[in-house]
Write an enzyme that holds these catalytic residues in place. Structure first.
Site, PDB file in Angstrom:
ATOM      1  N   ASP A 106      30.768  40.238  28.258  1.00  0.00           N
ATOM      2  CA  ASP A 106      31.035  41.645  27.973  1.00  0.00           C
ATOM      3  C   ASP A 106      31.729  42.387  29.107  1.00  0.00           C
ATOM      4  OD1 ASP A 106      28.973  41.751  29.848  1.00  0.00           O
ATOM      5  OD2 ASP A 106      27.435  42.113  28.328  1.00  0.00           O
ATOM      6  N   GLU A 128      28.666  33.766  24.064  1.00  0.00           N
ATOM      7  CA  GLU A 128      27.630  34.786  24.256  1.00  0.00           C
ATOM      8  C   GLU A 128      27.944  36.023  23.409  1.00  0.00           C
ATOM      9  OE1 GLU A 128      25.068  35.574  28.121  1.00  0.00           O
ATOM     10  OE2 GLU A 128      26.663  37.065  28.001  1.00  0.00           O
ATOM     11  N   GLU A 142      29.585  47.675  29.349  1.00  0.00           N
ATOM     12  CA  GLU A 142      29.425  46.372  28.713  1.00  0.00           C
ATOM     13  C   GLU A 142      29.140  46.447  27.214  1.00  0.00           C
ATOM     14  OE1 GLU A 142      28.599  45.762  33.080  1.00  0.00           O
ATOM     15  OE2 GLU A 142      28.039  47.256  31.566  1.00  0.00           O
ATOM     16  N   HIS A 220      21.974  46.048  40.647  1.00  0.00           N
ATOM     17  CA  HIS A 220      23.379  46.392  40.863  1.00  0.00           C
ATOM     18  C   HIS A 220      23.979  47.258  39.770  1.00  0.00           C
ATOM     19  CE1 HIS A 220      23.849  43.204  37.882  1.00  0.00           C
ATOM     20  NE2 HIS A 220      25.065  43.661  37.671  1.00  0.00           N
ATOM     21  N   ARG A 222      25.653  49.719  37.271  1.00  0.00           N
ATOM     22  CA  ARG A 222      26.370  50.982  37.480  1.00  0.00           C
ATOM     23  C   ARG A 222      25.531  52.187  37.067  1.00  0.00           C
ATOM     24  NH1 ARG A 222      32.073  52.083  37.732  1.00  0.00           N
ATOM     25  NH2 ARG A 222      32.387  49.841  37.555  1.00  0.00           N
ATOM     26  N   HIS A 253      23.999  43.157  46.315  1.00  0.00           N
ATOM     27  CA  HIS A 253      25.386  43.205  45.849  1.00  0.00           C
ATOM     28  C   HIS A 253      26.273  43.833  46.916  1.00  0.00           C
ATOM     29  CE1 HIS A 253      28.800  44.000  43.172  1.00  0.00           C
ATOM     30  NE2 HIS A 253      28.208  43.234  42.271  1.00  0.00           N
TER      31      HIS A 253
END
Length: 401
Positions: A106, A128, A142, A220, A222, A253
Site C-alpha cells: 500500500d 497483499e 496507505e 514510525h 505518520r 526510524h
C-alpha cells in the site's frame, strides 16, 4: 477470469516494482521463487525511496535490481513521490516490456506503479491485496493507496480470508481473487534460521543474557508524529522505571520527525537501548529474542505472531485484524496510560501472557510464494492454482488457549 498470453510465448516477464524496506522484504522470496521457476523471467525495478534500508535487504537476499529509478529526494512530498514513481515506472515498462507488473501492499510508489501498468494496459498483480481499516484517512495515505490499487488490479493475491472477504464486499470479481498467505512469513522463516546478531555491540551484549526479558518497541507512523509519538516515548520511560529488570529495545526510524519526538522522552534510562534501524536478518532475530512486541508497524503485526510473541499495536485500528481475532495481538492506541498498563500486565501476569503467546498464526505457512506463482501461471494459461491458504478457524485457537 480472462486468460492472458505472453507475446513471445517464452517465460513470463514479471516486473516486480518496489521502493521501501517492507516491500523488499515481502517481495524478496517471490523474486527468488520466480528465478527458480523456468516459467518466469523476473525483472526487479526499485524506486529507491528507502535507499540504505533497501540495500540492506537486497544484500541479505542476494538481489541485484535490474533497474533503479532512484527517486529519493530529501523532504519530498507524497505528490512528488507519486509523480516521480509514475514517470519512472512508465519509462521502465517501455524499456523492459513486461507481461505483468507486480506490486506489493500500500505504498505510494506501489499505487503509482500499478497506475503506470494500467496506463500501459499491462496486467497488475497485487500482492497483499484486500487489507482495509474502513477509514480512508487511517493509516494515511496507505488506506487510500490500497483501495486505489484494487481498482486497476487484474489478480488480487490476498494474504488472508479476511482480506478476500473485504474485496468481495466491494464487488470484486471472485475469479480474480486468490488467498495465498503472506509472503512476509516466507521471508521470516529464512531470516530466523540465519540467527544474525545486531551490529550494535552494546545491544548484542545486553541480549546475551537469555534470562532477561526484552520488550521490542517500533514506532514510525505518520499519523503518530507529534504528541502521540511523544506519548509513546513517555510510556516507554515509565515502563523502564516500573520494570528495571526488563530491557526495552527501540530500533528508531531514521525520519528526523520520529527521532525529534521520541528520543528526548527515553533519555537517561539504563534499561532502554535505542539503535538505528537493524538490517532485516538482525531484526528478525531480535523479534525472536523478544518477549513482548509494542509496535505500530503493519509487517511486525504479522511477523511477531509467527514467532509466538504477544503484540500490542499502537494504533486505533488495523488493516490486519486477524491477529486480534486470534488473540495474539491487541490494539492499545497511543494513550500513554493504556500502553503502560497493557505492557505491565504482560510482564507480570503469566496467565495473560500465555493467553497471547501461542503459535496461532493467521498470516501464512511459508508457502505463499508457491501459491502466487501457481495463480500467476494460471492467469496466463500455464497451469492451475494451488489450494488457497486457510488457517485454523479462530474458534479453535480460542478453545486451545
Amino acid at each position: 477470469m480472462t486468460t492472458h498470453t505472453t507475446p513471445s510465448g517464452g517465460p513470463l516477464r514479471a516486473m516486480l516494482v518496489y521502493g521501501t524496506r517492507p516491500e523488499a522484504i515481502k517481495l524478496a522470496p517471490l523474486v527468488a521463487a520466480m528465478r527458480d521457476d523456468e516459467r518466469f523471467d523476473p525483472i526487479v525495478v526499485v524506486t529507491g525511496q528507502h535507499r540504505e534500508m533497501l540495500d540492506q535487504v537486497h544484500e541479505f537476499f542476494g538481489i541485484v535490481p535490474d533497474d533503479d529509478l532512484d527517486i529519493h529526494a530529501p523532504g519530498q512530498t507524497l505528490t512528488q513521490i507519486t509523480n516521480r514513481s509514475l514517470q519512472g515506472v512508465g519509462r521502465a515498462i517501455e524499456a523492459h516490456r513486461p507481461d505483468a507488473v507486480v506490486v506489493q501492499g500500500d505504498t505510494t510508489s506501489a499505487f503509482a506503479a500499478a497506475l503506470a501498468a494500467f496506463y500501459h494496459e499491462i496486467p497488475v498483480l497485487h500482492v497483499e491485496a484486500g487489507l482495509r481499516t474502513g477509514n480512508i484517512s487511517s493509516p494515511f495515505p496507505e488506506e487510500a493507496n490500497r483501495r486505489l490499487i484494487s481498482q486497476v488490479t487484474t489478480l488480487h493475491l490476498c494474504p488472508t480470508t479476511t482480506s478476500r472477504d473485504n474485496l468481495l464486499r466491494e464487488n470484486t470479481d471472485p475469479q480474480t481473487v486468490r488467498v495465498t498467505g503472506n509472503t512476509v512469513i516466507d521471508a521470516l522463516l529464512v531470516a530466523v534460521d540465519r540467527r544474525i546478531p545486531p551490529p550494535d555491540e552494546n545491544l548484542a551484549a545486553a541480549l546475551e543474557d537469555g534470562s532477561r526479558r526484552v520488550v521490542l518497541v517500533t514506532a514510525h507512523r505518520r499519523e503518530s508524529w507529534g504528541e502521540p509519538m511523544r506519548a509513546i516515548g513517555r510510556a516507554v520511560a515509565r515502563l523502564a522505571e516500573l520494570h528495571p529488570e526488563v530491557l526495552f529495545v527501540l530500533p528508531v526510524h531514521r525520519n528526523p520527525k520520529v527521532r525529534e519526538d521520541l528520543l528526548p522522552q527515553i533519555e537517561g534510562h539504563r534499561n532502554v537501548l535505542w539503535c538505528d534501524p537493524l538490517e532485516y536478518g538482525a531484526f528478525c532475530a531480535l523479534i525472536d529474542r523478544s518477549d513482548v512486541v509494542l509496535t505500530d508497524s503493519g509487517g511486525v503485526q504479522e511477523e511477531a505472531p509467527a514467532l509466538s510473541k504477544p503484540v500490542l499495536v499502537m494504533r486505533d485500528n488495523t488493516e490486519r485484524p486477524e491477529a486480534v481475532a486470534f488473540g495474539v495481538a491487541e490494539l492499545v492506541g497511543t494513550d500513554e496510560d493504556r500502553i503502560v498498563e497493557r505492557v505491565s500486565t504482560l510482564l507480570t501476569d503469566e496467565a495473560a501472557y500465555t493467553a497471547m503467546a501461542h503459535a496461532a498464526n493467521p498470516y501464512g505457512d511459508g508457502h505463499a510464494c508457491e501459491r502466487i506463482l501457481a495463480a500467476t501461471a494460471a492467469l496466463f494459461g500455464r497451469g492451475v492454482p494451488l489450494p488457497e491458504f486457510d488457517p485454523v478457524p479462530t474458534s479453535s485457537h480460542k478453545e486451545d488457549s
